[in-house]
Design a protein around this motif. Structure first.
Motif, PDB file in Angstrom:
ATOM      1  N   GLU A 161       2.716  35.154  24.523  1.00 49.24           N
ATOM      2  CA  GLU A 161       3.332  34.996  25.427  1.00 49.24           C
ATOM      3  C   GLU A 161       2.888  35.808  26.707  1.00 49.24           C
ATOM      4  O   GLU A 161       2.964  35.133  27.790  1.00 49.24           O
ATOM      5  CB  GLU A 161       4.972  35.192  25.538  1.00 49.24           C
ATOM      6  CG  GLU A 161       5.638  33.954  24.672  1.00 49.24           C
ATOM      7  CD  GLU A 161       5.729  32.724  25.407  1.00 49.24           C
ATOM      8  OE1 GLU A 161       5.857  32.710  26.381  1.00 49.24           O
ATOM      9  OE2 GLU A 161       5.490  31.801  24.559  1.00 49.24           O
ATOM     10  N   ARG A 162       2.705  37.016  26.451  1.00 44.37           N
ATOM     11  CA  ARG A 162       2.116  37.793  27.591  1.00 44.37           C
ATOM     12  C   ARG A 162       0.562  38.031  27.422  1.00 44.37           C
ATOM     13  O   ARG A 162      -0.013  39.110  27.879  1.00 44.37           O
ATOM     14  CB  ARG A 162       2.795  39.321  27.562  1.00 44.37           C
ATOM     15  CG  ARG A 162       4.331  39.095  27.639  1.00 44.37           C
ATOM     16  CD  ARG A 162       4.524  38.468  29.060  1.00 44.37           C
ATOM     17  NE  ARG A 162       5.919  38.299  29.321  1.00 44.37           N
ATOM     18  CZ  ARG A 162       6.892  39.232  30.050  1.00 44.37           C
ATOM     19  NH1 ARG A 162       6.054  40.110  30.340  1.00 44.37           N
ATOM     20  NH2 ARG A 162       7.746  38.864  30.440  1.00 44.37           N
ATOM     21  N   LEU A 163      -0.294  37.360  26.529  1.00 48.48           N
ATOM     22  CA  LEU A 163      -1.709  37.702  26.276  1.00 48.48           C
ATOM     23  C   LEU A 163      -2.254  37.479  27.992  1.00 48.48           C
ATOM     24  O   LEU A 163      -3.441  38.284  28.118  1.00 48.48           O
ATOM     25  CB  LEU A 163      -2.062  36.656  25.506  1.00 48.48           C
ATOM     26  CG  LEU A 163      -3.687  36.761  25.021  1.00 48.48           C
ATOM     27  CD1 LEU A 163      -3.844  38.380  24.333  1.00 48.48           C
ATOM     28  CD2 LEU A 163      -3.990  35.599  24.105  1.00 48.48           C
ATOM     29  N   ASN A 164      -2.061  36.715  28.501  1.00 51.34           N
ATOM     30  CA  ASN A 164      -2.709  36.526  30.081  1.00 51.34           C
ATOM     31  C   ASN A 164      -2.456  37.673  30.740  1.00 51.34           C
ATOM     32  O   ASN A 164      -3.396  38.111  31.454  1.00 51.34           O
ATOM     33  CB  ASN A 164      -2.229  35.131  30.599  1.00 51.34           C
ATOM     34  CG  ASN A 164      -2.953  34.885  31.806  1.00 51.34           C
ATOM     35  OD1 ASN A 164      -2.811  35.523  33.013  1.00 51.34           O
ATOM     36  ND2 ASN A 164      -3.751  34.024  31.726  1.00 51.34           N
ATOM     37  N   PHE A 165      -1.297  38.136  30.830  1.00 47.57           N
ATOM     38  CA  PHE A 165      -1.269  39.401  31.619  1.00 47.57           C
ATOM     39  C   PHE A 165      -1.773  40.499  30.934  1.00 47.57           C
ATOM     40  O   PHE A 165      -2.498  41.384  31.631  1.00 47.57           O
ATOM     41  CB  PHE A 165       0.452  39.828  31.772  1.00 47.57           C
ATOM     42  CG  PHE A 165       0.541  40.875  32.332  1.00 47.57           C
ATOM     43  CD1 PHE A 165       0.311  41.315  33.718  1.00 47.57           C
ATOM     44  CD2 PHE A 165       1.612  41.993  31.845  1.00 47.57           C
ATOM     45  CE1 PHE A 165       0.430  42.290  34.606  1.00 47.57           C
ATOM     46  CE2 PHE A 165       1.693  43.135  32.551  1.00 47.57           C
ATOM     47  CZ  PHE A 165       1.423  43.243  33.960  1.00 47.57           C
ATOM     48  N   PHE A 166      -2.279  40.726  29.533  1.00 51.92           N
ATOM     49  CA  PHE A 166      -2.747  41.855  28.748  1.00 51.92           C
ATOM     50  C   PHE A 166      -4.181  41.676  29.404  1.00 51.92           C
ATOM     51  O   PHE A 166      -4.924  42.588  29.234  1.00 51.92           O
ATOM     52  CB  PHE A 166      -2.405  41.602  27.485  1.00 51.92           C
ATOM     53  CG  PHE A 166      -1.087  42.021  27.042  1.00 51.92           C
ATOM     54  CD1 PHE A 166      -0.188  42.642  27.862  1.00 51.92           C
ATOM     55  CD2 PHE A 166      -0.616  41.380  25.914  1.00 51.92           C
ATOM     56  CE1 PHE A 166       1.198  42.898  27.831  1.00 51.92           C
ATOM     57  CE2 PHE A 166       0.806  41.754  25.531  1.00 51.92           C
ATOM     58  CZ  PHE A 166       1.715  42.493  26.346  1.00 51.92           C
ATOM     59  N   ILE A 167      -4.750  40.529  29.535  1.00 52.49           N
ATOM     60  CA  ILE A 167      -6.105  40.379  29.526  1.00 52.49           C
ATOM     61  C   ILE A 167      -6.745  40.630  31.201  1.00 52.49           C
ATOM     62  O   ILE A 167      -7.558  41.427  31.359  1.00 52.49           O
ATOM     63  CB  ILE A 167      -6.811  38.941  29.033  1.00 52.49           C
ATOM     64  CG1 ILE A 167      -6.438  39.202  27.557  1.00 52.49           C
ATOM     65  CG2 ILE A 167      -8.159  38.714  29.256  1.00 52.49           C
ATOM     66  CD1 ILE A 167      -7.224  37.642  26.765  1.00 52.49           C
ATOM     67  N   TYR A 168      -5.800  39.939  32.023  1.00 54.09           N
ATOM     68  CA  TYR A 168      -6.395  39.762  33.292  1.00 54.09           C
ATOM     69  C   TYR A 168      -5.585  40.754  34.290  1.00 54.09           C
ATOM     70  O   TYR A 168      -5.807  40.672  35.470  1.00 54.09           O
ATOM     71  CB  TYR A 168      -5.976  38.268  33.828  1.00 54.09           C
ATOM     72  CG  TYR A 168      -6.822  37.381  32.861  1.00 54.09           C
ATOM     73  CD1 TYR A 168      -8.265  37.048  33.208  1.00 54.09           C
ATOM     74  CD2 TYR A 168      -6.320  36.642  31.991  1.00 54.09           C
ATOM     75  CE1 TYR A 168      -9.083  36.288  32.341  1.00 54.09           C
ATOM     76  CE2 TYR A 168      -7.140  35.742  31.382  1.00 54.09           C
ATOM     77  CZ  TYR A 168      -8.424  35.552  31.216  1.00 54.09           C
ATOM     78  OH  TYR A 168      -9.132  34.707  30.606  1.00 54.09           O
ATOM     79  N   GLY A 169      -4.265  41.168  33.873  1.00 53.27           N
ATOM     80  CA  GLY A 169      -3.487  41.943  34.873  1.00 53.27           C
ATOM     81  C   GLY A 169      -2.726  40.865  35.864  1.00 53.27           C
ATOM     82  O   GLY A 169      -2.368  39.811  35.362  1.00 53.27           O
ATOM     83  N   PHE A 170      -2.764  41.346  36.973  1.00 56.77           N
ATOM     84  CA  PHE A 170      -2.353  40.252  38.247  1.00 56.77           C
ATOM     85  C   PHE A 170      -3.372  39.473  38.643  1.00 56.77           C
ATOM     86  O   PHE A 170      -3.182  39.168  39.827  1.00 56.77           O
ATOM     87  CB  PHE A 170      -1.759  41.222  39.119  1.00 56.77           C
ATOM     88  CG  PHE A 170      -0.574  42.166  38.514  1.00 56.77           C
ATOM     89  CD1 PHE A 170       0.551  41.662  38.416  1.00 56.77           C
ATOM     90  CD2 PHE A 170      -0.791  43.483  38.215  1.00 56.77           C
ATOM     91  CE1 PHE A 170       1.844  42.440  38.030  1.00 56.77           C
ATOM     92  CE2 PHE A 170       0.188  44.329  37.753  1.00 56.77           C
ATOM     93  CZ  PHE A 170       1.460  43.652  37.751  1.00 56.77           C
ATOM     94  N   PHE A 171      -4.402  39.336  38.172  1.00 56.21           N
ATOM     95  CA  PHE A 171      -5.651  38.759  38.603  1.00 56.21           C
ATOM     96  C   PHE A 171      -5.270  37.109  38.849  1.00 56.21           C
ATOM     97  O   PHE A 171      -4.636  36.656  37.719  1.00 56.21           O
ATOM     98  CB  PHE A 171      -6.988  38.692  37.822  1.00 56.21           C
ATOM     99  CG  PHE A 171      -8.140  38.430  38.567  1.00 56.21           C
ATOM    100  CD1 PHE A 171      -8.817  39.428  39.048  1.00 56.21           C
ATOM    101  CD2 PHE A 171      -8.929  37.105  38.626  1.00 56.21           C
ATOM    102  CE1 PHE A 171     -10.154  39.325  39.488  1.00 56.21           C
ATOM    103  CE2 PHE A 171      -9.943  36.924  39.249  1.00 56.21           C
ATOM    104  CZ  PHE A 171     -10.585  38.023  39.799  1.00 56.21           C
ATOM    105  N   PRO A 172      -5.405  36.682  40.140  1.00 57.78           N
ATOM    106  CA  PRO A 172      -4.887  35.187  40.319  1.00 57.78           C
ATOM    107  C   PRO A 172      -5.525  34.287  39.011  1.00 57.78           C
ATOM    108  O   PRO A 172      -6.422  34.395  38.898  1.00 57.78           O
ATOM    109  CB  PRO A 172      -5.385  34.689  41.726  1.00 57.78           C
ATOM    110  CG  PRO A 172      -5.628  36.075  42.483  1.00 57.78           C
ATOM    111  CD  PRO A 172      -6.069  36.955  41.321  1.00 57.78           C
ATOM    112  N   GLN A 173      -4.493  33.360  38.598  1.00 54.36           N
ATOM    113  CA  GLN A 173      -4.846  32.623  37.633  1.00 54.36           C
ATOM    114  C   GLN A 173      -5.796  31.540  37.916  1.00 54.36           C
ATOM    115  O   GLN A 173      -6.601  31.176  37.205  1.00 54.36           O
ATOM    116  CB  GLN A 173      -3.465  31.652  37.077  1.00 54.36           C
ATOM    117  CG  GLN A 173      -3.759  30.934  35.729  1.00 54.36           C
ATOM    118  CD  GLN A 173      -2.459  30.639  35.160  1.00 54.36           C
ATOM    119  OE1 GLN A 173      -1.435  30.422  35.954  1.00 54.36           O
ATOM    120  NE2 GLN A 173      -2.492  29.913  34.204  1.00 54.36           N
TER     121      GLN A 173
END
Length: 361
Positions: A77-89
């Motif tokens: 569920e949080r993989l996107n945050f773990f990889i990119y941080g706050f980088f705009p999607q």
């Protein structure tokens, strides 16, 4: 008649003989083998049960993790945050593009017969940082600017480690050569630089770079927090790298220097063509160990407000919606670090075997 350069064939040892030689060579080795085997057998079952058999992989909400096993739903569920941080999607494709270039540059280095792998490696050392300079921050070729305050996760960890490694190696070589210079001023400056930076912990360097450095800059001059951290990490790592390389330089026999002088080579040709290649080959394990240490030390940037992969996990486990998932988060971080550090270690071992000239004792 020219002597053969073929190596003698390796002697094959059957599994029983290998076990008798390495695991049961004496009574205390046999006792230790049985004890370790007992620990592995008794702990492997509960560990794999928690990791896989009773773990939760699928679900839509935190309450789906109701079993006794690991809650891997938290990671997915949080993989996107773990990889990119706050980088705009909508701009994460730029990070994915850099990930692809990095894989294209370094994965072929593990395949001996991959065509053109040397050129891919050369691009990874020279061209990849240039492409990343334009792609990640943006502001060029119509790309929207993404402030470094929005960088984070695994992306930020790789940026810190990669730039620190690429920049510290040449600086460390120059410092090592300067410390062995016959010119007192250059030697003294290099000695002072190395000893000062080696005497300061990295956590102090990061704190000073983030908090104290702006106080000494002229009015109107300022660096982003990430840039200050990169400068501090690079200079700190260069001091350690210089000492590793200096050890290789001191291990070169005096005859190599005299032979180069007899050929009429100048200082830079002698150093670049004869001395430095031999020295770097000798200290490959030390260089790689320093690289791995730097890769793990990047987690310290959390103290200055930069969220690397460990920082993103720590900030997420405090969310009330995800309780009792800290272990899963730290296991995920440990696995990511292990993958990259193990890859660096394996490549260094392959490089050692390739450059082996038969001087090992």
């Amino acid at each position: 008649m020219a002597e053969s350069t073929m190596k003698p064939p390796k002697i094959a040892i059957d599994p029983v003989a290998w076990m008798r030689q390495n695991l049961f060579s004496s009574w205390y080795n046999s006792l230790l083998t049985v004890f370790v085997g007992y620990l592995v057998i008794t702990s492997a079952g509960p560990l794999f049960t928690w990791l896989f058999f009773e773990a939760t992989f699928l679900g839509d909400k935190p309450s789906d993790c109701s079993g006794t096993g690991a809650c891997w739903l938290f990671i997915s569920e949080r993989l996107n945050f773990f990889i990119y941080g706050f980088f705009p999607q909508e701009h994460q494709w730029r990070v994915d593009f850099m990930f692809g270039l990095m894989a294209l540059s370094f994965v072929p280095q593990f395949i001996e017969r991959f065509p053109g792998r040397k050129w891919f490696g050369l691009f990874g050392l020279t061209g990849l940082p240039v492409v990343g300079y334009f792609m990640i921050p943006g502001g060029w070729f119509g790309l929207e600017v993404v402030e470094s305050t929005k960088w984070g996760g695994l992306m930020l960890t790789l940026i810190l480690a990669y730039i620190g490694i690429i920049a510290s190696l040449p600086i460390g070589i120059l410092l090592a050569l300067g410390r062995r210079s016959e010119m007192p001023i250059i030697r003294g400056l290099c000695v002072v630089f190395i000893e000062v930076w080696r005497a300061v912990p990295l956590i102090t360097v990061l704190f000073m770079a983030s908090v104290m450095l702006p106080l000494f800059l002229p009015e109107g001059v300022n660096f982003e927090k990430l840039m200050r951290a990169l400068i501090g990490i690079t200079l700190w790592q260069s001091a350690y790298m210089a000492e590793v390389i200096r050890g290789g330089l001191q291990a070169i026999p005096r005859g190599q220097y005299e032979a180069a002088d007899a050929l009429g080579l100048g200082y830079w040709k002698k150093t670049g063509l004869i001395i430095l290649p031999q020295a770097l080959k000798m200290v490959i394990p030390g260089i790689v160990n320093t690289f791995i240490s730097l890769f793990k030390d990047t987690t310290l940037v959390l103290i200055i407000g930069l969220f690397d992969i460990l920082g993103t996990v720590q900030s997420t486990v405090t969310d009330p919606a995800w309780q009792n998932v800290a272990i899963e988060g730290y296991v995920f971080v440990a696995f990511c670090f292990w993958v990259f550090c193990f890859g660096i270690s394996r490549y260094s071992q392959n490089l050692e075997r390739k450059l082996d000239t038969g001087h090992k004792t």
